[in-house]
Design an enzyme around this catalytic site. Structure first.
Site, PDB file in Angstrom:
ATOM      1  N   GLY A   5     -48.292  65.762  26.584  1.00 46.09           N
ATOM      2  CA  GLY A   5     -47.745  66.470  27.734  1.00 46.09           C
ATOM      3  C   GLY A   5     -48.772  67.253  28.528  1.00 46.09           C
ATOM      4  N   CYS A  53     -22.169  46.802  36.591  1.00 44.64           N
ATOM      5  CA  CYS A  53     -22.947  46.031  37.558  1.00 44.64           C
ATOM      6  C   CYS A  53     -22.090  44.929  38.170  1.00 44.64           C
ATOM      7  CB  CYS A  53     -24.166  45.419  36.865  1.00 44.64           C
ATOM      8  SG  CYS A  53     -25.048  44.210  37.863  1.00 44.64           S
ATOM      9  N   CYS A  68     -23.802  41.250  36.810  1.00 43.65           N
ATOM     10  CA  CYS A  68     -23.788  40.829  35.412  1.00 43.65           C
ATOM     11  C   CYS A  68     -22.732  41.561  34.597  1.00 43.65           C
ATOM     12  CB  CYS A  68     -25.165  41.049  34.784  1.00 43.65           C
ATOM     13  SG  CYS A  68     -25.588  42.778  34.566  1.00 43.65           S
ATOM     14  N   CYS A  73     -27.456  46.222  38.861  1.00 45.52           N
ATOM     15  CA  CYS A  73     -28.500  46.717  37.979  1.00 45.52           C
ATOM     16  C   CYS A  73     -29.786  46.955  38.763  1.00 45.52           C
ATOM     17  CB  CYS A  73     -28.848  45.679  36.911  1.00 45.52           C
ATOM     18  SG  CYS A  73     -27.626  45.484  35.643  1.00 45.52           S
ATOM     19  N   CYS A  97     -30.612  42.325  34.244  1.00 46.89           N
ATOM     20  CA  CYS A  97     -29.488  41.752  34.976  1.00 46.89           C
ATOM     21  C   CYS A  97     -29.469  40.228  34.849  1.00 46.89           C
ATOM     22  CB  CYS A  97     -29.572  42.169  36.440  1.00 46.89           C
ATOM     23  SG  CYS A  97     -28.036  41.948  37.348  1.00 46.89           S
TER      24      CYS A  97
END
Lengths: 309, 263
Positions: free
Chosen positions: A33, A242, A245, A267, A273
């Site tokens: 970080g 979605c 899909c 998606c 997808c």
């Protein structure tokens, strides 16, 4: 896989530059970080188009690697296509759009729906590495705040959100605490993707080319999204699946379909997808048995990410 | 708690501006003790070193010579010059406050009033929004800012409200020692009077120790127990406020006291 472009070093950058960036990467991995300054180079694309990610990828890529590049989750957008063809040319590596096959995934604004595995590396393109920047404009001061772990300021931002909107309205680049020590900007990924960073088995590297900073989250590191006790972090949710899909529990983009206000939600991860749509249509195309390798990947997605068939 | 010891022990304190070859003393040879609950006023004309002294005491400026010893809440006495930066920050977050002359220096002008008052609490680890907000609302009420302004930014406030908000932000963590640099001088007279009244009430109620810098002798008389008169970087006279103002010893102090325009 083909031979790298004649006259270029493998991965475009010269070896000394790659060593310099690898040293920064090692330091970044050692202090999860923490933003490590590095001498950002020119690469043949404008600052702001992912030059930080490109330099990180160029420094770690080897000829056995398989590269996937996504932009907002999609493999077929300009940025993704050009970076992919760039590395195919200068590093001679094999490229893929399949998350499961890639060893290095360079990304802008998304983490793939398919869970990352041990051994994979995800490289984030970062526009603004400093999570405190819009609260505290002085670099000397933000460095001091990081050094002293003085992060009350970040909570002021969250407080203001709740006071104004009734909930934490930050939906992307949602600040996280890494390994209980450093506050980190996860790059502008949606807050939907934040939980995927927590204890991920993959190595996560972040490159900010314009701002000349590199930082990292090593595998299996705690990444906690900030929140209040009475207003905890909540990732975005979507009401509908979605439209292509039928996947639920995935991140969706709104696509305008006509000029009469029509739109559909699909998606953002095109690889996911495609495979989910193929599974929906019947697995005959890839079919060796009921659960082929790639399809299983899809199904074991995020906890609610089942393909509705 | 050992109240037989002063909160702040200042010995021979001085701060010089500039590098060693061409330095200029902002203040020098300052000695005093500040006791818990005591208010000490530093008065003097513009350029006499009042603000420099305040900076040196509060570790915003380094001490060039002398020492400042501070008794922490747990009773240990520390030399401020020897504290690490992190320790000084901790003091600022938990035990000290600083009220600036211009509220814009002490507030985040584009963060709501509630956020401004809540920030010190969140900095010391408060992680419950409801409690932060309740504490902020309570303090707005104490400094006479309508609670329905809690979500407004200080840029929309009047000068007096901004100054009161700055005071609330400083007092919300219950500090033991507050530094004030001309807290009333940017305000018109009636607002000054209300602010002074408020400050006097809060200081007495919370038992704060205060070092207040002012060029306004009326402020010193109203708020402080003791007074230090500064001229050209040195303390020329010190004593009980009423004593110094009613019976000034030094010619300069006599001049200062006699320069007040009668209303």
């Amino acid at each position: 896989m083909s031979a790298p472009l004649d006259g270029y070093n493998i991965g475009y950058l010269d070896e000394q530059t790659k060593r310099m960036i690898r040293r920064a990467l090692l330091k970044a991995v050692a202090i999860p970080g923490f933003q490590v300054p590095f001498a950002s180079r020119e690469v043949p694309m404008p600052r702001g188009w992912g030059t930080g990610g490109v330099q990180v990828t160029a420094s770690i890529i080897g000829q056995d690697d398989v590269l996937k590049v996504i932009d907002q989750g999609a493999d077929d957008t300009t940025n993704a296509v050009s970076i992919r063809s760039f590395f195919a040319a200068v590093a001679g590596v094999r490229t893929t759009t399949r998350t499961g096959e890639a060893t290095i995934i360079q990304t802008r604004h998304r983490i793939p729906e398919t869970p990352l595995a041990a051994g994979q590396t995800i490289v984030y393109q970062v526009p603004g590495p400093e999570p405190l920047r819009f609260l505290e404009p002085r670099e000397t001061e933000t460095r001091r705040l990081h050094a002293l772990a003085d992060y009350g300021l970040m909570y002021v931002k969250l407080y203001e959100d709740i006071a104004r909107y009734g909930h934490i309205a930050t939906t992307y680049d949602y600040p996280v605490m890494v390994n209980g020590r450093y506050l980190m900007a996860p790059s502008p990924i949606p807050s939907f993707d934040n939980p995927k960073m927590h204890r991920s088995p993959a190595l996560q590297l972040f490159g900010a080319g314009r701002e000349k900073r590199i930082y990292a989250v090593p595998p299996y590191t705690d990444v906690e999204s900030l929140g209040f006790e009475d207003h905890p972090f909540e990732p975005q949710r979507f009401d509908q699946p979605c439209a292509i899909c039928g996947s639920a529990g995935v991140y969706l983009d709104e696509v305008i379909t006509d000029d009469k206000g029509g739109s559909m939600f699909v998606c953002s991860d095109t690889d996911h997808c495609e495979r989910a749509a193929a599974a929906l249509a019947g697995t005959s195309a890839t079919g060796t048995g009921t659960g082929t390798g790639t399809d299983t990947d899809t199904d074991t997605d995020t906890d609610t990410g089942e393909v509705t068939a | 708690m050992n109240d037989a010891q002063p909160l702040l022990e200042v010995r021979g304190a001085g701060h010089a501006y500039g590098d060693h070859s061409a330095s200029r003393w902002g203040c020098r040879d300052v000695d005093f003790d500040l006791w818990p609950g005591e208010v000490i006023a530093v008065v003097g004309e513009s350029g006499s070193g009042k603000t420099t002294l305040l900076g040196a005491l509060s570790q915003r400026l380094s001490l060039t010579e002398g020492s400042v010893r501070y008794r922490l809440a747990d009773g240990t006495v520390v030399d401020l010059a020897e504290l690490s930066e992190a320790a000084v920050r901790r003091l600022w977050r938990t035990e000290w406050g600083f009220v600036h002359q211009d509220p814009a220096d002490g507030l985040r002008m584009h963060v709501s009033a509630g956020g401004n008052v809540g920030e010190p609490l969140m900095a010391i680890g408060w992680r419950h929004y409801g409690r932060v907000r309740a504490a902020a609302a309570e303090w707005l009420e104490r400094v006479e800012i309508p609670v329905d302004r809690i979500d407004d930014a200080p840029v929309t406030f009047s000068g007096g409200m901004r100054q009161r908000l700055q005071i609330a932000r400083n007092l919300v963590v219950s500090p033991r020692l507050v530094f004030m640099d001309e807290p009333t001088s940017g305000l018109d007279v009636s607002v000054q009077a209300r602010l002074l009244d408020l400050l006097r009430g809060l200081v007495a109620e919370l038992g704060l120790a205060v070092v207040i810098v002012t060029h306004d002798l009326a402020v010193a008389r109203l708020l402080s127990h003791r007074i230090m008169v500064m001229k050209e970087g040195r303390v020329i006279e010190t004593g009980l406020t009423d004593q110094v103002l009613d019976d000034p010893r030094e010619p300069y102090t006599q001049l200062l006291v006699s320069s007040i325009l009668p209303a």
